[in-house]
Design an enzyme around this catalytic site. Sequence first.
Site, short mmCIF file in Angstrom:
data_model
loop_
_atom_site.label_atom_id
_atom_site.label_comp_id
_atom_site.label_asym_id
_atom_site.label_seq_id
_atom_site.Cartn_x
_atom_site.Cartn_y
_atom_site.Cartn_z
N ASP A 174 41.37 50.47 49.53
CA ASP A 174 41.00 49.08 49.31
C ASP A 174 40.26 49.02 47.97
OD1 ASP A 174 39.97 46.55 49.33
OD2 ASP A 174 39.06 46.69 51.30
N SER A 175 40.54 48.01 47.17
CA SER A 175 40.03 47.96 45.80
C SER A 175 38.53 47.72 45.71
CB SER A 175 40.74 46.85 45.02
OG SER A 175 40.38 45.58 45.53
N GLY A 176 37.88 47.35 46.80
CA GLY A 176 36.43 47.16 46.78
C GLY A 176 35.98 45.74 46.57
N GLY A 177 36.90 44.81 46.37
CA GLY A 177 36.51 43.43 46.13
C GLY A 177 35.67 42.83 47.24
N ASP A 222 40.60 41.70 44.11
CA ASP A 222 40.68 40.28 44.42
C ASP A 222 39.28 39.73 44.65
OD1 ASP A 222 40.30 41.71 46.79
OD2 ASP A 222 41.22 40.16 48.02
N GLN A 256 45.54 35.31 49.12
CA GLN A 256 44.28 34.64 49.41
C GLN A 256 44.55 33.15 49.61
OE1 GLN A 256 41.45 35.79 50.22
NE2 GLN A 256 41.40 37.91 49.49
N ASP A 258 44.03 47.57 59.44
CA ASP A 258 42.88 48.47 59.39
C ASP A 258 41.68 47.71 59.90
OD1 ASP A 258 40.59 48.03 57.06
OD2 ASP A 258 42.45 46.95 56.65
#
Length: 387
Positions: free
Chosen positions: A93-96, A147, A190, A267
Amino acid sequence: MSEEFVFTVAAQDGAARSGEIRMPRGVIRTPAFMPVGTAATVKAMYPDQVKALGADVVLGNVYHLMLRPGAERIARLGGLHAFMNWPYPILTDSGGFQVMSLAGLRKLDEDGVTFQSHVDGSMHRLTPERAIEIQGLLGSDIQMQLDECVKLPNTDEAVEKAMRLSLRWAERCRVAFGEQPGKAMFGIVQGGAVERLRVESARALVDLDLKGYAIGGLAVGEPQDVMLAMIEAVEPHLPATKPRYLMGVGTPDDIVEAVRRGVDMFDCVMPTRAGRHGMAFTRHGRLNLKNAKHAEDTRPLDKGSKCEAANAYSRAYLHHLVRSNEILAMMLLTWNNLAYYQELMAGLRKAIREKRLEDFVAETKEGWEKGATDEGAEPVAEGGVDA
């Protein structure tokens, strides 16, 4: 295995699909539940246990790993697979979401986000390009775009602004990712709880021709019917030939209902976090082992389960471990919970192949309703420091 990223739908029952993603590091059977290994570990579990339960892929998180121990350090140590002794597929996951929910001071602009670490207060910068760079250093197999995830409920104006920024960031992530044989970058739909924004986001992401598409910004406090309505709005606009991933979801019932609507990947920290806080998921419903009613209950959690944590220890013993705050309680209940989630996914895949999904869903829900369900405090589903 495959040298390329290949997704195949082998069977359908209504909107539900059963198939597989083939990648150089292994095959992911779908519908798939990905245990969350936020900081390079699925808490309270050995990697070989996680695999033995039926997990084909685990999730790691850019936010946590970039702060500790650092993406460059992990790269020097051979990459995330070697670092955590998991030679199978990893999605990052990109961490946004964590930047928005965990970071202290943060400043968002067109280029990215500057934030203060929850670990030591140090300042960091995360841009779409840096998010992809970090995931490359980690060596993850499926990488997510950066995002902006806003909390719900929110104003349509705020949701639309975040959605459009996320689309611009998706384009930049796509360029930064380039062509990486055998790996994939997913975009994130989104738009909050606004159907027209969700549809617009999905269509724009599809135009980027990505390897897969996630639905983000849900399971953040909205009612289940709102979440399901957004899935139904988005699903017709996503390619049937690409995997669909519902991020951060969720309860067994959430997963079952999303699978019925065509989602392939999930997840959530819920089974692991719940296990560390005395909660067990079973075919007979959810049990709160903190409750005194279990103090002299000699029954196992589920004598019909193949998992030793479920069939070999009494509820009385588990209650004692939980009330005594013993580490073994966290280990056994996490083991049980992940086993149940993987058994549920295997049952869903089989039911779809046999075109008896609705019967399976009815039987599963009947088991939850008839069982000895303990209504305790609902474990928080959001990813966080304690994920």
